[in-house]
Write a protein that holds these residues in place. Structure first.
Motif, PDB file in Angstrom:
ATOM      1  N   SER A 152     -17.268   2.498  -2.862  1.00 53.08           N
ATOM      2  CA  SER A 152     -15.865   2.223  -3.176  1.00 53.08           C
ATOM      3  C   SER A 152     -14.927   3.152  -2.406  1.00 53.08           C
ATOM      4  O   SER A 152     -15.331   4.232  -1.957  1.00 53.08           O
ATOM      5  N   LEU A 153     -13.693   2.729  -2.257  1.00 51.19           N
ATOM      6  CA  LEU A 153     -12.680   3.471  -1.513  1.00 51.19           C
ATOM      7  C   LEU A 153     -11.844   4.286  -2.505  1.00 51.19           C
ATOM      8  O   LEU A 153     -11.267   3.718  -3.422  1.00 51.19           O
ATOM      9  N   PRO A 154     -11.784   5.625  -2.336  1.00 50.53           N
ATOM     10  CA  PRO A 154     -11.012   6.441  -3.286  1.00 50.53           C
ATOM     11  C   PRO A 154      -9.508   6.312  -3.055  1.00 50.53           C
ATOM     12  O   PRO A 154      -9.052   6.013  -1.954  1.00 50.53           O
ATOM     13  N   GLY A 155      -8.765   6.562  -4.103  1.00 50.99           N
ATOM     14  CA  GLY A 155      -7.311   6.545  -4.029  1.00 50.99           C
ATOM     15  C   GLY A 155      -6.721   7.202  -5.259  1.00 50.99           C
ATOM     16  O   GLY A 155      -7.439   7.754  -6.092  1.00 50.99           O
ATOM     17  N   ASN A 156      -5.415   7.152  -5.374  1.00 52.33           N
ATOM     18  CA  ASN A 156      -4.685   7.700  -6.517  1.00 52.33           C
ATOM     19  C   ASN A 156      -3.794   6.619  -7.090  1.00 52.33           C
ATOM     20  O   ASN A 156      -3.426   5.672  -6.393  1.00 52.33           O
ATOM     21  N   LEU A 186      -8.604   6.828  -8.638  1.00 59.59           N
ATOM     22  CA  LEU A 186      -9.246   5.541  -8.867  1.00 59.59           C
ATOM     23  C   LEU A 186     -10.192   5.248  -7.715  1.00 59.59           C
ATOM     24  O   LEU A 186     -10.208   5.968  -6.722  1.00 59.59           O
ATOM     25  N   HIS A 187     -10.971   4.204  -7.877  1.00 57.57           N
ATOM     26  CA  HIS A 187     -11.870   3.726  -6.826  1.00 57.57           C
ATOM     27  C   HIS A 187     -11.582   2.244  -6.621  1.00 57.57           C
ATOM     28  O   HIS A 187     -11.604   1.468  -7.575  1.00 57.57           O
ATOM     29  N   ILE A 188     -11.307   1.874  -5.370  1.00 58.06           N
ATOM     30  CA  ILE A 188     -11.042   0.482  -5.041  1.00 58.06           C
ATOM     31  C   ILE A 188     -12.373  -0.194  -4.752  1.00 58.06           C
ATOM     32  O   ILE A 188     -13.115   0.227  -3.864  1.00 58.06           O
ATOM     33  N   LEU A 189     -12.704  -1.221  -5.519  1.00 58.87           N
ATOM     34  CA  LEU A 189     -13.971  -1.938  -5.372  1.00 58.87           C
ATOM     35  C   LEU A 189     -13.847  -3.082  -4.383  1.00 58.87           C
ATOM     36  O   LEU A 189     -14.784  -3.350  -3.628  1.00 58.87           O
ATOM     37  N   ASP A 190     -12.729  -3.795  -4.406  1.00 55.07           N
ATOM     38  CA  ASP A 190     -12.463  -4.815  -3.387  1.00 55.07           C
ATOM     39  C   ASP A 190     -10.964  -4.964  -3.208  1.00 55.07           C
ATOM     40  O   ASP A 190     -10.176  -4.547  -4.052  1.00 55.07           O
ATOM     41  N   LEU A 191     -10.592  -5.554  -2.056  1.00 56.73           N
ATOM     42  CA  LEU A 191      -9.186  -5.620  -1.682  1.00 56.73           C
ATOM     43  C   LEU A 191      -8.913  -6.884  -0.886  1.00 56.73           C
ATOM     44  O   LEU A 191      -9.705  -7.283  -0.034  1.00 56.73           O
ATOM     45  N   SER A 192      -7.787  -7.507  -1.182  1.00 55.85           N
ATOM     46  CA  SER A 192      -7.269  -8.605  -0.373  1.00 55.85           C
ATOM     47  C   SER A 192      -5.773  -8.350  -0.214  1.00 55.85           C
ATOM     48  O   SER A 192      -5.248  -7.371  -0.747  1.00 55.85           O
ATOM     49  N   ILE A 248       1.178   1.768  -9.420  1.00 54.22           N
ATOM     50  CA  ILE A 248       1.424   2.123  -8.023  1.00 54.22           C
ATOM     51  C   ILE A 248       0.149   2.796  -7.514  1.00 54.22           C
ATOM     52  O   ILE A 248      -0.353   3.742  -8.127  1.00 54.22           O
ATOM     53  N   ILE A 249      -0.374   2.296  -6.398  1.00 56.47           N
ATOM     54  CA  ILE A 249      -1.652   2.766  -5.863  1.00 56.47           C
ATOM     55  C   ILE A 249      -1.453   3.288  -4.451  1.00 56.47           C
ATOM     56  O   ILE A 249      -0.779   2.667  -3.635  1.00 56.47           O
ATOM     57  N   GLN A 250      -2.059   4.437  -4.194  1.00 58.42           N
ATOM     58  CA  GLN A 250      -1.968   5.084  -2.884  1.00 58.42           C
ATOM     59  C   GLN A 250      -3.395   5.349  -2.405  1.00 58.42           C
ATOM     60  O   GLN A 250      -4.207   5.897  -3.145  1.00 58.42           O
ATOM     61  N   PHE A 251      -3.683   4.924  -1.161  1.00 59.92           N
ATOM     62  CA  PHE A 251      -5.020   5.137  -0.601  1.00 59.92           C
ATOM     63  C   PHE A 251      -4.942   5.227   0.913  1.00 59.92           C
ATOM     64  O   PHE A 251      -3.934   4.863   1.514  1.00 59.92           O
ATOM     65  N   ASN A 252      -5.994   5.762   1.516  1.00 59.48           N
ATOM     66  CA  ASN A 252      -6.076   5.875   2.965  1.00 59.48           C
ATOM     67  C   ASN A 252      -7.087   4.865   3.487  1.00 59.48           C
ATOM     68  O   ASN A 252      -8.184   4.742   2.952  1.00 59.48           O
ATOM     69  N   LEU A 253      -6.692   4.189   4.543  1.00 58.93           N
ATOM     70  CA  LEU A 253      -7.561   3.220   5.197  1.00 58.93           C
ATOM     71  C   LEU A 253      -7.418   3.440   6.695  1.00 58.93           C
ATOM     72  O   LEU A 253      -6.310   3.311   7.229  1.00 58.93           O
ATOM     73  N   VAL A 254      -8.494   3.831   7.354  1.00 61.81           N
ATOM     74  CA  VAL A 254      -8.504   4.139   8.785  1.00 61.81           C
ATOM     75  C   VAL A 254      -7.426   5.187   9.086  1.00 61.81           C
ATOM     76  O   VAL A 254      -6.589   5.011   9.955  1.00 61.81           O
ATOM     77  N   ASN A 255      -7.430   6.259   8.327  1.00 64.18           N
ATOM     78  CA  ASN A 255      -6.508   7.388   8.505  1.00 64.18           C
ATOM     79  C   ASN A 255      -5.034   7.024   8.386  1.00 64.18           C
ATOM     80  O   ASN A 255      -4.176   7.716   8.913  1.00 64.18           O
ATOM     81  N   SER A 268      -4.627  -5.854   9.220  1.00 64.90           N
ATOM     82  CA  SER A 268      -4.976  -5.133  10.454  1.00 64.90           C
ATOM     83  C   SER A 268      -5.767  -3.868  10.143  1.00 64.90           C
ATOM     84  O   SER A 268      -6.734  -3.544  10.842  1.00 64.90           O
ATOM     85  N   GLN A 269      -5.414  -3.157   9.076  1.00 62.30           N
ATOM     86  CA  GLN A 269      -6.156  -1.946   8.711  1.00 62.30           C
ATOM     87  C   GLN A 269      -7.563  -2.285   8.216  1.00 62.30           C
ATOM     88  O   GLN A 269      -8.515  -1.564   8.518  1.00 62.30           O
ATOM     89  N   LEU A 270      -7.702  -3.375   7.482  1.00 58.09           N
ATOM     90  CA  LEU A 270      -9.039  -3.787   7.032  1.00 58.09           C
ATOM     91  C   LEU A 270      -9.912  -4.189   8.224  1.00 58.09           C
ATOM     92  O   LEU A 270     -11.100  -3.871   8.256  1.00 58.09           O
ATOM     93  N   LYS A 271      -9.329  -4.859   9.198  1.00 58.19           N
ATOM     94  CA  LYS A 271     -10.094  -5.230  10.389  1.00 58.19           C
ATOM     95  C   LYS A 271     -10.560  -3.986  11.132  1.00 58.19           C
ATOM     96  O   LYS A 271     -11.717  -3.927  11.577  1.00 58.19           O
ATOM     97  N   LEU A 272      -9.686  -2.986  11.265  1.00 56.34           N
ATOM     98  CA  LEU A 272     -10.088  -1.735  11.912  1.00 56.34           C
ATOM     99  C   LEU A 272     -11.194  -1.031  11.117  1.00 56.34           C
ATOM    100  O   LEU A 272     -12.126  -0.483  11.683  1.00 56.34           O
TER     101      LEU A 272
END
Length: 112
Positions: free
Chosen positions: A16-20, A33-39, A59-66, A103-107
């Protein structure tokens, strides 16, 4: 109620992807929190146990590809699993934010 679980583009993270998050509940709560899936229109998250209600704003904040992403959403379902809670979040995203997420998910996928 149909929650678009069959959207054309839904990425499941493993691990899972970590976030706040900040949840506008009674009383308000914030934490990790942990993101299990995303669209582009929703996500499934795992959050600490709390009295979340359908319709609560989150409100969710997370990092994806920096890149830090901040998204706003609303809880549409909640399942309690003892020490953790899984929740479905319907995102309120603009068309620009949806393009940025794609675009971030593709990266992210290319990096794996």
């Amino acid at each position: 109620m149909y929650y678009r679980r069959n959207e054309a583009f839904r990425y499941a993270f493993d691990p899972s992807l970590p976030g706040n998050f900040i949840a506008h509940t009674t009383p308000p709560i914030k934490g990790e929190l942990h993101i299990l899936d995303l669209s582009v229109k929703g996500m499934k998250v795992e959050v600490p146990v709390h009295d979340y209600q359908i319709g609560d704003r989150m409100i969710i904040q997370f990092n994806l590809v920096n890149q830090q992403l901040d998204v706003d959403g609303q809880i549409v379902w909640v399942k309690n699993f003892g020490r953790k809670v899984q929740a479905g979040i319907k995102l309120h995203t603009s068309e620009d934010m949806q393009k940025q997420l794609v675009s971030q998910l593709k990266l992210y996928v290319k990096q794996k």
